[in-house]
Write a protein that holds these residues in place. Structure first.
Motif, mmCIF file in Angstrom:
data_model
loop_
_atom_site.group_PDB
_atom_site.id
_atom_site.type_symbol
_atom_site.label_atom_id
_atom_site.label_comp_id
_atom_site.label_asym_id
_atom_site.label_seq_id
_atom_site.Cartn_x
_atom_site.Cartn_y
_atom_site.Cartn_z
ATOM 1 N N ILE A 1 -7.301 -3.500 4.034
ATOM 2 C CA ILE A 1 -5.725 -3.028 3.585
ATOM 3 C C ILE A 1 -4.556 -2.203 4.325
ATOM 4 C CG2 ILE A 1 -5.179 -1.529 1.172
ATOM 5 C CD1 ILE A 1 -7.877 -2.356 0.074
ATOM 6 N N SER A 2 -3.340 -2.511 4.542
ATOM 7 C CA SER A 2 -2.474 -2.057 5.120
ATOM 8 C C SER A 2 -0.958 -1.651 4.403
ATOM 9 C CB SER A 2 -2.368 -2.808 6.765
ATOM 10 O OG SER A 2 -1.848 -4.217 6.087
ATOM 11 N N SER A 3 -0.303 -0.352 4.522
ATOM 12 C CA SER A 3 0.723 -0.178 4.404
ATOM 13 C C SER A 3 1.648 -0.029 4.950
ATOM 14 C CB SER A 3 0.458 1.841 3.335
ATOM 15 O OG SER A 3 -0.180 2.321 4.315
ATOM 16 N N PRO A 4 3.051 0.776 4.502
ATOM 17 C CA PRO A 4 4.096 0.341 5.355
ATOM 18 C C PRO A 4 4.020 1.296 6.009
ATOM 19 C CG PRO A 4 5.073 -0.130 2.658
ATOM 20 C CD PRO A 4 3.231 -0.119 3.025
ATOM 21 N N SER A 5 3.379 2.520 5.998
ATOM 22 C CA SER A 5 3.550 3.420 6.908
ATOM 23 C C SER A 5 2.575 3.711 7.823
ATOM 24 C CB SER A 5 3.137 4.961 6.307
ATOM 25 O OG SER A 5 1.308 4.353 5.675
ATOM 26 N N GLY A 6 1.839 2.437 7.974
ATOM 27 C CA GLY A 6 0.850 1.564 9.243
ATOM 28 C C GLY A 6 -0.332 2.424 8.454
ATOM 29 N N ARG A 7 -0.812 2.824 8.113
ATOM 30 C CA ARG A 7 -2.158 3.553 7.708
ATOM 31 C C ARG A 7 -3.113 2.719 6.970
ATOM 32 N NH1 ARG A 7 0.526 7.025 5.173
ATOM 33 N NH2 ARG A 7 -0.060 9.148 5.658
ATOM 34 N N ARG A 8 -4.176 1.815 7.312
ATOM 35 C CA ARG A 8 -5.326 1.035 7.863
ATOM 36 C C ARG A 8 -6.344 1.393 6.874
ATOM 37 N NH1 ARG A 8 -3.841 -3.409 11.317
ATOM 38 N NH2 ARG A 8 -6.554 -3.608 11.700
ATOM 39 N N VAL A 9 -7.167 0.764 5.828
ATOM 40 C CA VAL A 9 -8.380 0.584 5.713
ATOM 41 C C VAL A 9 -9.054 -0.094 5.477
ATOM 42 C CG1 VAL A 9 -8.021 2.813 4.450
ATOM 43 C CG2 VAL A 9 -7.639 1.170 2.525
ATOM 44 N N TYR A 10 -10.172 -0.202 5.390
ATOM 45 C CA TYR A 10 -10.862 -1.568 5.284
ATOM 46 C C TYR A 10 -11.874 -1.891 3.450
ATOM 47 C CZ TYR A 10 -9.782 -3.086 10.095
ATOM 48 O OH TYR A 10 -9.284 -3.275 11.187
ATOM 49 N N GLN A 11 -11.753 -2.770 2.859
ATOM 50 C CA GLN A 11 -12.770 -2.390 1.748
ATOM 51 C C GLN A 11 -13.706 -3.828 2.284
ATOM 52 O OE1 GLN A 11 -10.827 -2.462 -2.224
ATOM 53 N NE2 GLN A 11 -10.812 0.250 -1.981
ATOM 54 N N VAL A 12 -15.425 -3.707 1.811
ATOM 55 C CA VAL A 12 -16.274 -4.557 2.141
ATOM 56 C C VAL A 12 -17.073 -4.171 -0.133
ATOM 57 C CG1 VAL A 12 -17.562 -5.104 2.910
ATOM 58 C CG2 VAL A 12 -16.684 -3.564 4.234
ATOM 59 N N LEU A 13 -16.361 -5.970 0.261
ATOM 60 C CA LEU A 13 -17.183 -6.140 -1.496
ATOM 61 C C LEU A 13 -19.195 -6.007 -1.226
ATOM 62 C CD1 LEU A 13 -17.666 -6.293 -3.545
ATOM 63 C CD2 LEU A 13 -17.160 -9.003 -3.873
ATOM 64 N N GLY A 14 -19.703 -5.055 -0.652
ATOM 65 C CA GLY A 14 -20.963 -5.397 -0.958
ATOM 66 C C GLY A 14 -21.867 -6.094 -1.656
ATOM 67 N N SER A 15 -23.227 -6.072 -1.249
ATOM 68 C CA SER A 15 -24.224 -7.111 -1.807
ATOM 69 C C SER A 15 -24.572 -6.787 -2.944
ATOM 70 C CB SER A 15 -25.408 -8.070 -0.920
ATOM 71 O OG SER A 15 -26.086 -5.933 -0.423
ATOM 72 N N SER A 16 -23.842 -6.104 -3.534
ATOM 73 C CA SER A 16 -24.658 -5.222 -4.790
ATOM 74 C C SER A 16 -23.255 -5.168 -4.969
ATOM 75 C CB SER A 16 -25.320 -3.848 -4.382
ATOM 76 O OG SER A 16 -23.880 -3.242 -4.006
ATOM 77 N N GLY A 17 -22.246 -6.106 -5.702
ATOM 78 C CA GLY A 17 -21.329 -5.885 -6.354
ATOM 79 C C GLY A 17 -20.319 -4.738 -5.975
ATOM 80 N N ARG A 18 -20.889 -3.854 -5.279
ATOM 81 C CA ARG A 18 -19.472 -2.508 -5.314
ATOM 82 C C ARG A 18 -19.238 -2.806 -4.080
ATOM 83 N NH1 ARG A 18 -20.049 3.298 -4.120
ATOM 84 N NH2 ARG A 18 -18.665 4.460 -5.470
#
Length: 145
Positions: free
Chosen positions: A62-79
């Motif tokens: 997930i990235s934003s115009p300001s250059g910030r970047r984070v990752y989201q991972v859908l875990g095996s538990s569904g969270r």
């Protein structure tokens, strides 16, 4: 006290392994078996679980115009867990317990999946506004509390 000399420390070995894996798949080739075995040796069952997350395309950048970047991972538990690759952080309980508290693991399976998905170029991509990214991180912080 003098700095130790000799074999590479484990984090350096991991960096080297990930670098070699990236070089091997640069031309579209699959990850060589010897690298997969090394990954399993270093990370144990987390390696297999991380590869499963990558195969299921569970990692989103997930990235934003300001250059910030984070990752989201859908875990095996569904969270869904938020990972910050720049500082080697994951919001999952396993990271808090095994990596931060006990210190017996270098990474959780989610963070390892982030690094592997970068290498294999299998990250989902999502561009959001800076406000949306702030909201995503705020929701994550609220869920942790």
């Amino acid at each position: 006290m003098a700095a130790p000399t000799g074999p590479l420390t484990l984090p350096a070995v991991v960096e080297e392994l990930l670098s070699e894996m990236a070089a091997a798949v640069r031309d579209g080739a699959p990850i060589p078996d010897e690298h997969l075995l090394s990954l399993k040796f270093v990370f144990g069952s987390s390696a297999v679980q991380a590869l499963d997350l990558v195969d299921r395309r569970s990692v989103t950048l997930i990235s934003s115009p300001s250059g910030r970047r984070v990752y989201q991972v859908l875990g095996s538990s569904g969270r869904t867990y938020t990972c910050l690759a720049s500082c080697h952080y994951c919001s999952c309980p396993a990271f808090a317990f095994s990596v931060l508290r006990k210190g017996d693991s270098l990474l959780c399976k989610h963070l390892l999946a982030v690094y592997l998905s970068q290498i294999t170029r299998t990250c989902q991509q999502l561009s959001v506004s800076d406000k949306q990214l702030t909201d995503i991180l705020s929701v994550e912080k609220t869920q942790e509390a």
